[in-house]
Design a protein around this motif. Sequence first.
Motif, PDB file in Angstrom:
ATOM      1  N   MET A  72      -0.563  30.980 -40.975  1.00 24.20           N
ATOM      2  CA  MET A  72      -2.242  30.531 -42.341  1.00 24.20           C
ATOM      3  C   MET A  72      -2.848  29.771 -41.563  1.00 24.20           C
ATOM      4  N   SER A  73      -4.372  30.166 -40.771  1.00 25.22           N
ATOM      5  CA  SER A  73      -4.945  29.113 -40.507  1.00 25.22           C
ATOM      6  C   SER A  73      -5.347  28.718 -41.147  1.00 25.22           C
ATOM      7  N   ALA A  74      -5.717  27.007 -40.504  1.00 24.33           N
ATOM      8  CA  ALA A  74      -5.991  25.977 -40.756  1.00 24.33           C
ATOM      9  C   ALA A  74      -7.650  25.482 -42.084  1.00 24.33           C
ATOM     10  N   SER A  75      -7.712  24.737 -42.987  1.00 33.49           N
ATOM     11  CA  SER A  75      -8.501  25.132 -44.180  1.00 33.49           C
ATOM     12  C   SER A  75      -9.201  23.699 -43.333  1.00 33.49           C
ATOM     13  N   PRO A  76     -10.442  23.696 -43.739  1.00 32.35           N
ATOM     14  CA  PRO A  76     -11.768  22.778 -43.020  1.00 32.35           C
ATOM     15  C   PRO A  76     -12.207  21.728 -43.795  1.00 32.35           C
ATOM     16  N   ALA A  77     -12.203  20.855 -43.203  1.00 32.42           N
ATOM     17  CA  ALA A  77     -13.034  19.273 -44.211  1.00 32.42           C
ATOM     18  C   ALA A  77     -14.134  18.665 -44.028  1.00 32.42           C
ATOM     19  N   HIS A  78     -14.402  18.870 -45.316  1.00 29.66           N
ATOM     20  CA  HIS A  78     -16.544  18.757 -44.748  1.00 29.66           C
ATOM     21  C   HIS A  78     -16.858  16.796 -44.848  1.00 29.66           C
ATOM     22  N   GLU A 122      -7.642  26.907 -33.711  1.00 32.40           N
ATOM     23  CA  GLU A 122      -6.280  26.664 -32.410  1.00 32.40           C
ATOM     24  C   GLU A 122      -5.796  26.083 -32.456  1.00 32.40           C
ATOM     25  N   LEU A 123      -6.606  24.533 -32.399  1.00 33.49           N
ATOM     26  CA  LEU A 123      -6.042  23.039 -31.608  1.00 33.49           C
ATOM     27  C   LEU A 123      -5.665  22.218 -33.458  1.00 33.49           C
ATOM     28  N   ALA A 124      -5.902  22.366 -34.572  1.00 33.68           N
ATOM     29  CA  ALA A 124      -5.021  21.900 -35.523  1.00 33.68           C
ATOM     30  C   ALA A 124      -3.747  22.654 -36.095  1.00 33.68           C
ATOM     31  N   PRO A 125      -3.392  23.655 -35.341  1.00 35.64           N
ATOM     32  CA  PRO A 125      -2.067  23.693 -35.416  1.00 35.64           C
ATOM     33  C   PRO A 125      -0.862  23.090 -34.188  1.00 35.64           C
ATOM     34  N   ARG A 126      -1.834  22.654 -33.324  1.00 30.22           N
ATOM     35  CA  ARG A 126      -1.047  21.576 -32.002  1.00 30.22           C
ATOM     36  C   ARG A 126      -1.017  20.238 -32.711  1.00 30.22           C
TER      37      ARG A 126
END
Length: 234
Positions: free
Chosen positions: A1-7, A54-58
């Motif tokens: 699952m891709s990371a969700s953005p924060a605004h 790509e950084l978020a799951p890391r």
Amino acid sequence: MSASPAHLHYEFAGQREYCLGYGDAAAARTILFIPPLFDEMNRTRAMLVGAMRELAPRGVRSLLPDLPGCNESTASITTQTLESWRAAMAAAAEQLGATHIATLRGGALVVGDIALPEWRLVPAKGASLLKTMLRTRIAADKEAGKVSTADGLLAEANAHPVELAGYTLSAAMLFSLEHSDAATSARVREVTLGDGTDAVVGTPLWFRAEPQSDATMSVAIAADLDRWSASCGG
């Protein structure tokens, strides 16, 4: 699952400026991306957002703030200089809890006095960016049957802001570009494009005619930023 953005937002000069974020707000590392400037910013945004995903799951949080006068900002671009952008990025870094800075091309010109470790990809001189924008304007004028010169456009800016690369810029901004280069510091790691040490795999999207993405480059940047930020502290 891709990371969700924060605004997200940061406050600067009486304005509430937008910032895109990815990753856990409680992450130990938060990287503030300062993108390329002007039209180069538009050409690389998709690739940068890919790197952030790509950084978020890391386990690395990342931030991509708007510069005042650009993108979603309601501030006037005509009042901006590199110095005002430096102050804005310092405010964003402090308010949003950045532990590291990542800059691309002209983004290195607006780090200013932010005392954080900095990762730089192919930094650009301000004078070089200005010359490219002037050449583009002169070529467009020629196609429209007009004659313009670099000296004439710079002189015109003393009377009123001039349009370069889709941005209406003041004489103060043009002067700050002409006389600015990225500062040297022991906190900086400079990275090139390639496959060797201190390099990431990718293509110079900032030179493309249209905005494009590069998934391989996004992954390579995220991997390098992950290793670097884990090793240098913040």
